[in-house]
Design a protein around this motif. Structure first.
Motif, mmCIF file in Angstrom:
data_model
loop_
_atom_site.group_PDB
_atom_site.id
_atom_site.type_symbol
_atom_site.label_atom_id
_atom_site.label_comp_id
_atom_site.label_asym_id
_atom_site.label_seq_id
_atom_site.Cartn_x
_atom_site.Cartn_y
_atom_site.Cartn_z
ATOM 1 N N SER A 1 -7.585 13.926 5.875
ATOM 2 C CA SER A 1 -8.993 13.535 6.168
ATOM 3 C C SER A 1 -9.290 12.173 6.099
ATOM 4 O O SER A 1 -8.430 11.174 5.610
ATOM 5 C CB SER A 1 -9.920 14.284 5.064
ATOM 6 N N GLY A 2 -10.534 11.739 6.417
ATOM 7 C CA GLY A 2 -10.850 10.451 6.651
ATOM 8 C C GLY A 2 -10.550 9.653 5.189
ATOM 9 O O GLY A 2 -10.156 8.542 5.005
ATOM 10 N N GLY A 3 -11.260 10.438 4.106
ATOM 11 C CA GLY A 3 -11.040 9.911 2.887
ATOM 12 C C GLY A 3 -9.691 9.714 2.345
ATOM 13 O O GLY A 3 -9.261 8.619 1.607
ATOM 14 N N GLN A 4 -8.724 10.633 2.806
ATOM 15 C CA GLN A 4 -7.209 10.583 2.360
ATOM 16 C C GLN A 4 -6.685 9.294 2.974
ATOM 17 O O GLN A 4 -5.901 8.699 2.541
ATOM 18 C CB GLN A 4 -6.456 11.836 2.709
ATOM 19 N N GLN A 5 -7.119 9.172 4.287
ATOM 20 C CA GLN A 5 -6.388 8.023 5.241
ATOM 21 C C GLN A 5 -6.949 6.726 4.335
ATOM 22 O O GLN A 5 -6.058 5.660 4.473
ATOM 23 C CB GLN A 5 -7.052 8.091 6.621
ATOM 24 N N GLN A 6 -8.015 6.658 3.999
ATOM 25 C CA GLN A 6 -8.605 5.481 3.381
ATOM 26 C C GLN A 6 -7.611 5.125 1.858
ATOM 27 O O GLN A 6 -7.428 4.092 1.747
ATOM 28 C CB GLN A 6 -10.055 5.455 2.886
ATOM 29 N N ARG A 7 -7.486 6.242 1.252
ATOM 30 C CA ARG A 7 -6.747 6.213 0.112
ATOM 31 C C ARG A 7 -5.195 5.689 0.637
ATOM 32 O O ARG A 7 -4.598 4.783 -0.270
ATOM 33 C CB ARG A 7 -6.540 7.517 -0.436
ATOM 34 N N VAL A 8 -4.624 6.129 1.699
ATOM 35 C CA VAL A 8 -3.380 5.603 1.970
ATOM 36 C C VAL A 8 -3.570 4.219 2.416
ATOM 37 O O VAL A 8 -2.456 3.507 1.995
ATOM 38 C CB VAL A 8 -2.953 6.430 3.322
ATOM 39 N N ALA A 9 -4.508 3.601 2.877
ATOM 40 C CA ALA A 9 -4.618 2.137 3.327
ATOM 41 C C ALA A 9 -4.847 1.479 1.993
ATOM 42 O O ALA A 9 -4.073 0.349 2.008
ATOM 43 C CB ALA A 9 -5.788 1.991 4.216
ATOM 44 N N LEU A 10 -5.589 1.932 1.062
ATOM 45 C CA LEU A 10 -5.609 1.141 0.031
ATOM 46 C C LEU A 10 -4.449 1.174 -0.994
ATOM 47 O O LEU A 10 -3.954 0.109 -1.551
ATOM 48 C CB LEU A 10 -6.702 2.106 -1.021
ATOM 49 N N ALA A 11 -3.362 2.213 -1.025
ATOM 50 C CA ALA A 11 -2.364 2.301 -1.599
ATOM 51 C C ALA A 11 -1.552 1.247 -0.919
ATOM 52 O O ALA A 11 -0.634 0.491 -1.586
ATOM 53 C CB ALA A 11 -1.672 3.557 -1.357
ATOM 54 N N ARG A 12 -1.272 1.133 0.260
ATOM 55 C CA ARG A 12 -0.751 0.099 1.017
ATOM 56 C C ARG A 12 -0.955 -1.254 0.696
ATOM 57 O O ARG A 12 0.039 -2.203 0.571
ATOM 58 C CB ARG A 12 -0.833 0.394 2.626
ATOM 59 N N ALA A 13 -2.331 -1.583 0.651
ATOM 60 C CA ALA A 13 -2.863 -2.716 0.155
ATOM 61 C C ALA A 13 -2.428 -3.220 -1.212
ATOM 62 O O ALA A 13 -2.503 -4.514 -1.415
ATOM 63 C CB ALA A 13 -4.301 -2.796 0.551
ATOM 64 N N ILE A 14 -2.132 -2.282 -1.923
ATOM 65 C CA ILE A 14 -1.872 -2.763 -3.515
ATOM 66 C C ILE A 14 -0.490 -2.468 -3.829
ATOM 67 O O ILE A 14 -0.072 -2.868 -4.944
ATOM 68 C CB ILE A 14 -2.882 -2.252 -4.494
ATOM 69 N N VAL A 15 0.346 -2.048 -3.116
ATOM 70 C CA VAL A 15 1.655 -1.595 -3.511
ATOM 71 C C VAL A 15 2.485 -2.590 -3.691
ATOM 72 O O VAL A 15 3.615 -2.702 -4.706
ATOM 73 C CB VAL A 15 2.320 -0.609 -2.512
ATOM 74 N N PHE A 16 2.219 -3.766 -3.201
ATOM 75 C CA PHE A 16 3.127 -5.027 -3.572
ATOM 76 C C PHE A 16 2.584 -5.990 -4.409
ATOM 77 O O PHE A 16 2.985 -7.040 -4.495
ATOM 78 C CB PHE A 16 3.451 -5.718 -1.733
ATOM 79 N N ASP A 17 1.707 -5.463 -5.129
ATOM 80 C CA ASP A 17 1.114 -6.322 -6.289
ATOM 81 C C ASP A 17 0.397 -7.747 -5.666
ATOM 82 O O ASP A 17 0.963 -8.691 -6.459
ATOM 83 C CB ASP A 17 2.061 -6.427 -7.399
ATOM 84 N N PRO A 18 -0.392 -7.483 -4.778
ATOM 85 C CA PRO A 18 -0.788 -8.868 -4.497
ATOM 86 C C PRO A 18 -1.864 -9.624 -5.360
ATOM 87 O O PRO A 18 -2.141 -9.182 -6.500
ATOM 88 C CB PRO A 18 -1.819 -8.282 -3.204
ATOM 89 N N LYS A 19 -1.867 -10.954 -5.224
ATOM 90 C CA LYS A 19 -2.850 -11.871 -6.114
ATOM 91 C C LYS A 19 -4.207 -11.217 -6.159
ATOM 92 O O LYS A 19 -4.742 -11.504 -7.182
ATOM 93 C CB LYS A 19 -2.700 -13.093 -5.578
ATOM 94 N N ALA A 20 -4.506 -10.590 -5.130
ATOM 95 C CA ALA A 20 -5.998 -10.152 -5.069
ATOM 96 C C ALA A 20 -6.236 -9.283 -3.880
ATOM 97 O O ALA A 20 -5.360 -9.293 -3.073
ATOM 98 C CB ALA A 20 -6.910 -11.371 -5.081
ATOM 99 N N LEU A 21 -7.203 -8.371 -4.037
ATOM 100 C CA LEU A 21 -7.357 -7.436 -2.945
ATOM 101 C C LEU A 21 -8.823 -7.718 -2.138
ATOM 102 O O LEU A 21 -9.716 -7.905 -2.968
ATOM 103 C CB LEU A 21 -7.328 -5.955 -3.649
ATOM 104 N N LEU A 22 -8.646 -8.042 -0.929
ATOM 105 C CA LEU A 22 -9.896 -8.004 -0.113
ATOM 106 C C LEU A 22 -10.352 -6.931 0.548
ATOM 107 O O LEU A 22 -9.353 -6.358 1.332
ATOM 108 C CB LEU A 22 -9.544 -9.370 0.532
ATOM 109 N N LEU A 23 -11.461 -6.506 0.381
ATOM 110 C CA LEU A 23 -12.026 -5.148 1.029
ATOM 111 C C LEU A 23 -13.009 -5.567 1.903
ATOM 112 O O LEU A 23 -14.021 -5.792 1.603
ATOM 113 C CB LEU A 23 -12.268 -4.160 -0.056
#
Length: 375
Positions: free
Chosen positions: A152-174
């Motif tokens: 679903s759209g919500g699940q896809q957004q969660r995947v994108a969020l997981a990909r954005a934080i998986v490498f422990d970035p200095k900050a997350l920009l949304l």
């Protein structure tokens, strides 16, 4: 007005994130006014900062400057004290979450999430564990082998969020990550983003034009207006203590009375009425407000049938009820205020059905619940 507020607003338990400091940042495309016009802003470690404003106000350009997708015209951007203004995006080590997800359709969920880790050439066993951990965090355990088209759209957004934080970035920009979702799903994902921010403890910088979303998620809000920062503060500060008429109107409903002769003392005049002013409710501006307005939120306005029923020490104005809207948990009385019939509203009890269109009433509020701002 450009304001820098450095007082930490995020809870002490989540202070391990990155500080982001913008000093006199400008982005000029050579148009009539700069897209971003000499702004200064400090985002504290672990803080959830929202850049809020109408379309074209400069909030997304500011986010892109932090990310490195846009180049500075002037000013500096620092991450934990290090000037990154000339670094390309991939060297800033920031996570990015977009509105359109940007998932690879031919990859599975696990492969999408693992992509930034593979690019950093981490060992396979480390990648496997990190992907499993972050999918558990976003509540997608068991979806590893699904493709984006199966979600679903919500699940896809969660995947994108997981990909954005998986490498422990200095900050997350949304960048308006929930803009394409329906209202109910947006509410659910807001709660997820808030939970993940608490658990990860990173610095989040969130762009939106939705005032309710900003108030629901943020530790602090930077409100943008035509390339500049109008006001910075907690959601409650911006709502209860706006410094300008733009802030008052952009965040929530307001009854606005543009004053005769500005605000110069302990009382003000409007349309033949004289109202008391509480000094604590006057926005902090240098000098006398030669053009000012009184702002009163609808929930602070009460209604009586006649002036004889007014409590003592209140400000009031005669009004005509132009409509009554039933909103479920409350009703809204639409009003024509004063001799000039300025449009206003008052929030009344959902079970109060006595008011009808055409009723002559008196609207009143306590001076402590108004705000005097520059108009």
């Amino acid at each position: 007005m450009t304001t820098t507020t450095v007082t930490p607003a995020a809870p002490a338990a989540v202070r391990q994130g990155t500080q982001i400091r913008l000093e006199h940042v400008t982005k000029d495309y050579g148009l009539a006014v700069p897209a971003v016009d000499d702004i200064s802003l400090t985002i504290e470690p672990g803080e959830f900062m929202t850049l809020l404003g109408p379309s074209g106000s400069g909030k997304t350009t500011t986010l892109n400057l932090i990310a490195g997708f846009e180049t500075l015209t002037s000013g500096t951007i620092e991450l934990n004290g290090r000037d990154v203004g000339k670094l390309p995006p991939h060297k800033r080590d920031l996570g990015m979450l977009f509105q359109n997800y940007a998932l690879f359709p031919h990859m599975t969920v696990a492969q999408n999430v693992a992509y930034p880790l593979r690019e950093r050439r981490l060992p396979k066993d480390v990648i496997r564990q990190k992907v499993a951990d972050v999918l558990e965090l976003v509540q997608l355990t068991g979806r590893d082998d699904n493709h984006p088209s199966q979600l679903s759209g919500g699940q896809q957004q969660r995947v994108a969020l997981a990909r954005a934080i998986v490498f422990d970035p200095k900050a997350l920009l949304l960048d308006e990550p929930l803009g394409a979702l329906d209202r109910n799903l947006r509410g659910a994902l807001q709660a997820e983003i808030r939970r993940i921010h608490r658990e990860v403890g990173s610095t989040f910088v969130f762009v939106t034009h939705d005032q309710e979303e900003a108030m629901n998620l943020s530790d602090r809000i930077a409100l943008f207006n035509t390339g500049r920062i109008e006001q910075i503060g907690t959601p409650e500060q911006l709502y209860r203590a706006p410094e300008t008429l733009f802030t008052a109107r952009f965040l929530g409903d307001s009854n606005v009375f543009e004053l005769d002769g500005g605000a110069t003392g302990s009382s003000v005049g409007w349309d033949g009425a004289t109202w008391a002013v509480d000094a604590d409710t006057v926005a902090a501006h240098p000098g006398v407000l030669t053009r000012a307005a009184v702002v009163v939120r609808p929930e602070d306005v009460e209604i009586v049938r006649t002036a004889s029923k007014l409590p003592s020490g209140v400000n009031s104005v005669p009004a005509i009820v132009t409509d009554v809207e039933y909103m479920g948990s409350y009703r809204t009385a639409m009003l024509a205020l004063g001799p000039s019939g300025v449009k206003g509203r008052a929030r009344i009890d959902a079970f109060d059905s006595a008011l009808t269109r055409g009723d002559d009433v008196v609207a009143w509020w306590r001076p402590q619940r108004q705000r005097v701002v520059a108009a």
